[in-house]
Write a protein that holds these residues in place. Structure first.
Motif, short mmCIF file in Angstrom:
data_model
loop_
_atom_site.label_atom_id
_atom_site.label_comp_id
_atom_site.label_asym_id
_atom_site.label_seq_id
_atom_site.Cartn_x
_atom_site.Cartn_y
_atom_site.Cartn_z
N GLN A 202 57.60 63.14 59.57
CA GLN A 202 57.34 62.97 60.97
C GLN A 202 58.61 62.10 61.49
OE1 GLN A 202 53.99 60.19 61.69
NE2 GLN A 202 52.88 61.82 63.16
N ALA A 203 58.70 61.12 60.88
CA ALA A 203 60.04 60.30 61.31
C ALA A 203 61.23 61.12 61.49
CB ALA A 203 60.06 59.02 60.33
N ALA A 204 61.54 61.77 60.26
CA ALA A 204 62.76 62.88 60.32
C ALA A 204 62.81 63.85 61.54
CB ALA A 204 62.84 63.51 59.00
N CYS A 205 61.50 64.54 61.72
CA CYS A 205 61.56 65.54 62.86
C CYS A 205 60.48 65.40 63.81
CB CYS A 205 61.44 67.10 62.07
SG CYS A 205 61.61 67.95 63.47
N PRO A 206 60.44 64.47 64.92
CA PRO A 206 59.35 64.24 65.48
C PRO A 206 58.90 65.08 66.59
CG PRO A 206 61.14 62.91 66.42
CD PRO A 206 61.54 63.80 65.21
N THR A 207 59.42 66.21 66.51
CA THR A 207 59.24 67.21 67.61
C THR A 207 57.91 68.19 66.97
OG1 THR A 207 60.91 68.82 66.81
CG2 THR A 207 61.35 67.18 68.67
N LEU A 208 57.59 68.15 65.63
CA LEU A 208 56.71 69.01 65.06
C LEU A 208 55.20 68.28 65.14
CD1 LEU A 208 58.29 70.71 62.25
CD2 LEU A 208 57.68 71.75 64.47
N TYR A 209 54.33 68.99 65.24
CA TYR A 209 52.89 68.27 64.53
C TYR A 209 53.01 68.41 63.07
CZ TYR A 209 51.20 69.27 69.40
OH TYR A 209 50.90 69.44 70.71
N TYR A 210 51.86 67.51 62.50
CA TYR A 210 52.06 67.34 60.80
C TYR A 210 50.85 67.44 60.33
CZ TYR A 210 57.01 66.59 60.98
OH TYR A 210 58.38 66.93 61.16
N ALA A 211 50.73 67.73 59.10
CA ALA A 211 49.66 68.17 58.47
C ALA A 211 49.58 67.27 57.05
CB ALA A 211 49.34 69.55 58.03
N GLY A 246 49.03 59.60 63.51
CA GLY A 246 49.66 60.85 64.41
C GLY A 246 49.39 61.99 63.74
N ILE A 247 48.99 61.96 62.42
CA ILE A 247 48.74 63.30 61.79
C ILE A 247 47.70 64.17 62.36
CG2 ILE A 247 48.29 64.49 59.53
CD1 ILE A 247 50.80 62.90 59.62
N ARG A 248 48.03 65.48 62.57
CA ARG A 248 47.09 66.25 63.61
C ARG A 248 46.21 67.34 62.70
NH1 ARG A 248 49.15 65.85 68.86
NH2 ARG A 248 47.06 66.80 69.27
N LEU A 249 46.68 67.68 61.38
CA LEU A 249 45.58 68.60 60.63
C LEU A 249 45.45 67.59 59.47
CD1 LEU A 249 44.58 71.48 60.19
CD2 LEU A 249 46.79 72.10 59.21
N ILE A 250 44.40 67.32 59.13
CA ILE A 250 43.96 66.38 57.96
C ILE A 250 42.68 67.06 57.43
CG2 ILE A 250 42.76 64.18 57.79
CD1 ILE A 250 43.69 63.22 60.33
N GLY A 251 43.01 67.11 56.31
CA GLY A 251 42.14 67.86 55.34
C GLY A 251 42.24 67.47 53.60
N GLY A 252 41.83 68.44 52.88
CA GLY A 252 41.82 68.19 51.59
C GLY A 252 42.28 69.40 50.64
N CYS A 253 42.68 69.27 49.39
CA CYS A 253 43.09 70.45 48.52
C CYS A 253 42.27 70.43 47.39
CB CYS A 253 44.65 70.23 48.53
SG CYS A 253 45.51 71.63 47.68
N CYS A 254 42.76 70.49 46.17
CA CYS A 254 42.00 70.61 44.89
C CYS A 254 41.18 69.35 44.76
CB CYS A 254 43.07 70.76 43.57
SG CYS A 254 44.35 72.19 43.96
N GLY A 255 39.99 69.77 44.28
CA GLY A 255 39.00 68.76 44.13
C GLY A 255 38.22 68.08 45.37
N THR A 256 38.83 68.61 46.46
CA THR A 256 37.92 68.21 47.51
C THR A 256 36.65 69.07 47.97
OG1 THR A 256 39.45 69.16 49.08
CG2 THR A 256 39.76 67.06 48.56
N THR A 257 35.48 68.42 48.09
CA THR A 257 34.38 69.04 48.10
C THR A 257 33.61 69.00 49.53
OG1 THR A 257 32.87 66.93 47.71
CG2 THR A 257 33.75 68.27 45.76
N PRO A 258 32.74 69.65 49.75
CA PRO A 258 32.09 69.73 51.01
C PRO A 258 31.63 68.14 51.45
CG PRO A 258 31.15 71.61 49.96
CD PRO A 258 31.95 70.80 49.09
N GLU A 259 31.35 67.34 50.56
CA GLU A 259 31.26 65.89 50.60
C GLU A 259 32.31 65.19 51.29
OE1 GLU A 259 30.03 67.43 48.00
OE2 GLU A 259 28.05 67.69 48.50
N HIS A 260 33.51 65.42 50.51
CA HIS A 260 34.87 64.82 50.98
C HIS A 260 35.00 65.07 52.60
CE1 HIS A 260 35.46 64.77 46.78
NE2 HIS A 260 36.34 63.68 46.86
N THR A 261 34.78 66.46 52.72
CA THR A 261 34.97 66.88 54.08
C THR A 261 34.05 66.22 55.12
OG1 THR A 261 35.92 69.23 53.57
CG2 THR A 261 34.98 68.99 55.79
N ALA A 262 32.87 66.16 54.90
CA ALA A 262 31.88 65.38 55.74
C ALA A 262 32.16 63.94 55.76
CB ALA A 262 30.30 65.69 55.08
#
Length: 362
Positions: A202-211, A246-262
């Motif tokens: 984000q600091a290197a290229c602030p013109t993009l959105y980040y995930a 300022g991260i706009r897309l926040i989520g999970g990858c391997c090992g993240t369950t519906p409980e993590h999402t909730a």
């Protein structure tokens, strides 16, 4: 895997043989509060599908995966987006692997076209470790589906570089030039690392959105199942910090369950954190030159984390990168094993010496 499917199976094909199971997974994440769900197509390119004699069904699997995710959204009664999940090809690109740029682009184009035909809202490139490969993927998307937004994510090791040696800043600048809508980091070794990397990008290229989509940490095998250490409450804290950064897309990858999402959804509904409370970013130290004495005989211990196992053949790329970073007297490098599938974490020992002496144990 968490739904009882063996890791030995082609998980992408489950979309065709067990659509009800995939629909259930989508529905549970939507019910937990997900605003974006991914298609079950991470490895559904013809290069990877060849391992299961399914290469000719690549288009069918991807289109079905997109339609199944769309069905889950419709049944949920919620407004949510469907992201077409696209992972690495599973074999390195030349000069570090057998795939030409043309072959890689064709494989990506086939997958992207099928996902677009199934009705995805955006394309999600994830868990890439080589800038050349993700560049080929993004260029394929611009050709085949120019109207679909692109999220491009790479995975990083503990040193906050990709296995191919790219820094967050290098990745961010390259993705900026490629014209993606969102850049970011995913998988890796948990929330703390992934968020630090995303902030550097984000600091290197602030013109993009980040995930930022981390895995739930290093898994361990218990009673035949993979168990991840990061709890839902930890992911709630992570989501709040990511939003404050300022991260706009926040989520999970391997090992993240519906409980993590909730938990993340609940955390994001809570009072926002003050960005001033976030840890300060520190500079990444550069590798030091090897002492001359080390040229005669050098022992190197390698720890291989789960992110690397997502694309085992990229380890060959790492070996070549290591070769280039060592001094000229080290004229041989052990070629890494092409397949490391026995567990979530492997340790290798390599002994480097002049001439043609080579040893590897795993």
């Amino acid at each position: 895997h968490g739904y009882g499917v063996s890791l030995e199976r082609c998980l992408d094909e489950i979309t065709l043989s067990q659509p009800g199971l995939v629909l259930r997974a989508h529905s549970e994440y939507l019910a937990a509060g997900a605003d974006v769900i991914e298609t079950n197509t991470f490895g559904a390119n013809r290069i990877k599908l060849e391992e299961y004699d399914l290469a000719e069904r690549a288009g069918e699997i991807n289109t079905a995966g997109a339609r199944l995710a769309r069905q889950a959204v419709a049944l949920s009664g919620r407004h949510a987006f469907v992201a077409g999940s696209i992972g690495p090809l599973g074999k390195g690109m030349a000069p570090f692997g057998p795939l030409s740029a043309a072959t890689a682009r064709a494989a990506f184009q086939e997958q992207i076209a099928a996902l677009a035909a199934g009705g995805v809202d955006l394309l999600l490139f994830e868990t890439f470790s080589d800038l050349a490969e993700i560049s080929a993927a993004v260029e394929a998307a611009h050709t085949v589906a120019p109207d679909l937004p692109i999220v491009a994510q790479m995975t990083f090791v503990e040193e906050r570089r990709t296995i191919a040696g790219h820094s967050p800043e290098e990745v961010a600048n390259a993705l900026c030039e490629l014209g993606v809508a969102v850049a970011g980091a995913n998988c890796s070794s948990g929330p703390a690392l992934v968020l630090r990397v995303a902030r550097r990008m984000q600091a290197a290229c602030p013109t993009l959105y980040y995930a930022s989509q981390p895995n739930a940490g290093y898994p361990t095998r218990q009673s035949g199942r993979l168990m991840y250490p990061s709890s839902p409450s930890y992911f709630s804290d992570f989501a709040r910090q990511a939003a404050a950064a300022g991260i706009r897309l926040i989520g999970g990858c391997c090992g993240t369950t519906p409980e993590h999402t909730a938990a993340m959804a609940a955390g994001l509904r809570a009072a926002p954190l003050d960005p001033a409370e976030l840890p300060q970013l520190t500079s990444i130290s550069q590798p030091k030159a090897l002492p001359e004495a080390a040229l005669r005989e050098l022992f190197i211990g390698l720890g291989i984390d789960p992110a690397l196992l997502a694309d085992p053949r990229s380890l060959e790329l790492a070996a070549h990168t290591l070769q280039q970073s060592l001094l000229a007297e080290l004229d041989t490098v052990v070629r890494m094993l092409e397949s490391l599938r026995e567990g979530p974490r492997c340790w290798g020992e390599m002994v480097y010496a002049p001439a043609d002496q080579q040893t590897i144990r795993t």
